[in-house]
Design a protein around this motif. Sequence first.
Motif, PDB file in Angstrom:
ATOM      1  N   ILE A 149       0.836  -1.206   0.000  1.00  0.00           N
ATOM      2  CA  ILE A 149       0.000   0.000   0.000  1.00  0.00           C
ATOM      3  C   ILE A 149       0.869   1.254   0.000  1.00  0.00           C
ATOM      4  CG2 ILE A 149      -1.568   1.360   1.449  1.00  0.00           C
ATOM      5  CD1 ILE A 149      -2.759  -1.409   2.324  1.00  0.00           C
ATOM      6  N   ILE A 150       1.868   1.282   0.872  1.00  0.00           N
ATOM      7  CA  ILE A 150       2.717   2.468   0.993  1.00  0.00           C
ATOM      8  C   ILE A 150       3.524   2.694  -0.285  1.00  0.00           C
ATOM      9  CG2 ILE A 150       4.680   3.449   2.229  1.00  0.00           C
ATOM     10  CD1 ILE A 150       3.581   1.958   4.749  1.00  0.00           C
ATOM     11  N   MET A 151       4.085   1.628  -0.848  1.00  0.00           N
ATOM     12  CA  MET A 151       4.875   1.787  -2.067  1.00  0.00           C
ATOM     13  C   MET A 151       3.998   2.219  -3.248  1.00  0.00           C
ATOM     14  SD  MET A 151       8.065   1.392  -1.384  1.00  0.00           S
ATOM     15  CE  MET A 151       8.709   1.209  -3.054  1.00  0.00           C
ATOM     16  N   THR A 152       2.794   1.686  -3.331  1.00  0.00           N
ATOM     17  CA  THR A 152       1.875   2.112  -4.385  1.00  0.00           C
ATOM     18  C   THR A 152       1.486   3.571  -4.191  1.00  0.00           C
ATOM     19  OG1 THR A 152       1.005  -0.151  -4.572  1.00  0.00           O
ATOM     20  CG2 THR A 152      -0.328   1.603  -5.521  1.00  0.00           C
ATOM     21  N   LEU A 153       1.268   3.964  -2.952  1.00  0.00           N
ATOM     22  CA  LEU A 153       0.961   5.361  -2.635  1.00  0.00           C
ATOM     23  C   LEU A 153       2.086   6.282  -3.082  1.00  0.00           C
ATOM     24  CD1 LEU A 153      -0.736   7.513  -0.996  1.00  0.00           C
ATOM     25  CD2 LEU A 153       0.716   6.910   0.955  1.00  0.00           C
ATOM     26  N   CYS A 199      -3.405  -3.513  11.102  1.00  0.00           N
ATOM     27  CA  CYS A 199      -4.447  -4.278  11.787  1.00  0.00           C
ATOM     28  C   CYS A 199      -5.417  -4.819  10.755  1.00  0.00           C
ATOM     29  CB  CYS A 199      -5.146  -3.463  12.874  1.00  0.00           C
ATOM     30  SG  CYS A 199      -6.054  -2.019  12.287  1.00  0.00           S
ATOM     31  N   CYS A 200      -6.543  -5.244  11.162  1.00  0.00           N
ATOM     32  CA  CYS A 200      -7.287  -6.221  10.396  1.00  0.00           C
ATOM     33  C   CYS A 200      -8.392  -5.649   9.522  1.00  0.00           C
ATOM     34  CB  CYS A 200      -7.811  -7.295  11.340  1.00  0.00           C
ATOM     35  SG  CYS A 200      -6.499  -8.126  12.268  1.00  0.00           S
ATOM     36  N   GLU A 201      -9.634  -5.937   9.866  1.00  0.00           N
ATOM     37  CA  GLU A 201     -10.730  -5.809   8.914  1.00  0.00           C
ATOM     38  C   GLU A 201     -11.087  -4.366   8.592  1.00  0.00           C
ATOM     39  OE1 GLU A 201     -14.909  -6.284  10.908  1.00  0.00           O
ATOM     40  OE2 GLU A 201     -13.605  -7.828  11.740  1.00  0.00           O
ATOM     41  N   LEU A 202     -11.898  -4.220   7.550  1.00  0.00           N
ATOM     42  CA  LEU A 202     -12.322  -2.922   7.055  1.00  0.00           C
ATOM     43  C   LEU A 202     -12.822  -2.026   8.181  1.00  0.00           C
ATOM     44  CD1 LEU A 202     -13.076  -1.053   4.648  1.00  0.00           C
ATOM     45  CD2 LEU A 202     -15.303  -2.211   4.598  1.00  0.00           C
ATOM     46  N   PHE A 373      -6.454  -0.167   9.269  1.00  0.00           N
ATOM     47  CA  PHE A 373      -6.594  -1.518   8.729  1.00  0.00           C
ATOM     48  C   PHE A 373      -5.830  -1.748   7.421  1.00  0.00           C
ATOM     49  CE2 PHE A 373      -9.831   1.191   6.928  1.00  0.00           C
ATOM     50  CZ  PHE A 373      -9.878   0.838   5.585  1.00  0.00           C
ATOM     51  N   THR A 374      -5.375  -2.993   7.245  1.00  0.00           N
ATOM     52  CA  THR A 374      -4.942  -3.496   5.940  1.00  0.00           C
ATOM     53  C   THR A 374      -6.110  -4.158   5.214  1.00  0.00           C
ATOM     54  OG1 THR A 374      -4.365  -5.669   6.828  1.00  0.00           O
ATOM     55  CG2 THR A 374      -2.617  -4.021   6.779  1.00  0.00           C
ATOM     56  N   THR A 393      -9.276  -0.403  -0.556  1.00  0.00           N
ATOM     57  CA  THR A 393      -9.848   0.634   0.300  1.00  0.00           C
ATOM     58  C   THR A 393      -8.811   1.185   1.265  1.00  0.00           C
ATOM     59  OG1 THR A 393     -12.021  -0.417   0.144  1.00  0.00           O
ATOM     60  CG2 THR A 393     -11.712   1.163   1.926  1.00  0.00           C
ATOM     61  N   SER A 394      -7.940   0.322   1.768  1.00  0.00           N
ATOM     62  CA  SER A 394      -6.871   0.780   2.646  1.00  0.00           C
ATOM     63  C   SER A 394      -5.938   1.732   1.905  1.00  0.00           C
ATOM     64  CB  SER A 394      -6.090  -0.420   3.193  1.00  0.00           C
ATOM     65  OG  SER A 394      -5.073   0.001   4.079  1.00  0.00           O
ATOM     66  N   PHE A 395      -5.645   1.407   0.654  1.00  0.00           N
ATOM     67  CA  PHE A 395      -4.845   2.328  -0.167  1.00  0.00           C
ATOM     68  C   PHE A 395      -5.566   3.654  -0.345  1.00  0.00           C
ATOM     69  CE2 PHE A 395      -4.479   4.286  -4.341  1.00  0.00           C
ATOM     70  CZ  PHE A 395      -3.145   4.635  -4.354  1.00  0.00           C
ATOM     71  N   ASP A 396      -6.858   3.605  -0.646  1.00  0.00           N
ATOM     72  CA  ASP A 396      -7.638   4.830  -0.830  1.00  0.00           C
ATOM     73  C   ASP A 396      -7.570   5.712   0.419  1.00  0.00           C
ATOM     74  OD1 ASP A 396      -8.398   3.980  -3.355  1.00  0.00           O
ATOM     75  OD2 ASP A 396     -10.329   3.180  -2.693  1.00  0.00           O
TER      76      ASP A 396
END
Length: 421
Positions: A149-153, A199-202, A373-374, A393-396
């Motif tokens: 996520i961080i690298m894509t960001l 951490c975990c879920e949406l 969350f991830t 969604t985490s990336f967003d």
Amino acid sequence: MDVREELISRFFRYAAIESQSDGRSQLLPSSPGQAALAELLAGEMRSIGLDEVLTDEHAIVTGVKRGNRPYAPRIGFIAHLDTVDVGLSSVVRPQILRFDGSDLCLNHQEDIWLRVGEHPEISDWLGEDIIVGDGTSVLGADNKAAIAIIMTLLARLDPVVGHGDVFVAFVPDEEIGLRGAKAMDLSRFPCDFAYTIDCCELGEVVLETFNAASCEIVFSGVSAHPMSAKGTLVNPLLMAVDFVSSFERSQTPEHTEKREGFFWFKDLIANDSEATLTALIRDFDTDGFNQRKRRIAEAAEQVRSRYTKGDVRYQITDTYQNISSGLDHDGRAVAILRKAMAELGIQEKLIPMRGGTDGAVLSARGIPTPNFFTGAYNFHSRYEFLPVTVFETSFDLALKICLLAATHEAAEETALDGALP
């Protein structure tokens, strides 16, 4: 390549590098795979235009994506390089399966299944693509999903749209005592506040963690041959058993939940002369945490008084403190996170994390670092899975945080605006 494809591609690439941490090692990093992953990330960071990219002798990687909003707060993202060692294979073989409501076969050869009846949490993702392992290892979304996520960001932040300086850090050995975060040179991570994605879920948000300590209790006995043992032999193994038995079973991890603390007796090594017991102390409340430390001392004295020819020594070492105690340094961290979630329509699920993150260390060191969350479920398990939709969604959310932080409104948020509930 769209965001979805890039996230998946990066995750599969990072997951292919074996980077389990090794709690038996005193080195930092504790395993060579973490250093290999650090070098890969440093090269990718340079290729997408980050400045001040540096990898030190501990495989701590830092860099900065320069922005064009000088008034914006400097924000950071941090993730850990290691995956947890729970006695499974260190080789991760991720795959994508479509969940149609039936049990998922993770490994035909080994007959390993993720069964809906045993993991009903997957039922929320009917018709979705799910990233899973092959059942012989953890998936490693903890924390390679965050790395992806961080690298894509960083690759997609657009100065035309506008953002402030975004710092990044990848650190080793989070799973074995947050060692990397403790060793960080914060002059290389000079942000006002930061975020872990661990951490975990949406919708899950962590603004509270355990206070944590580790204990080593050493029982010294007296060895003797059985023919002359009476009145002489002091068995250090039995000393250790008596010590453990003096604690209530209701105070162990398997009998506690939510904000309940515990003692966790993890390991016992013994011979005829000496036994060494390791234990973990966890409690959300500072007074309760200190009381648990005193309980260790009391139990040691009880065993010492019973076995007068033997001895008991103990050492208690603090591991991390409740993240909540450090988040009030700068309320913008929480305020921007909550505003970003609201604008994306993500319902917040505030949880007390029964564990710790690198953010607990950074918050205590003066950089408020909440956690979000991830999207993955069943961390530290062969049944770990990551719905691709939540991965996106985490990336967003990470992207929205960067954009909001660059607005005048966000830059002027006060500590009160981010106050904890």
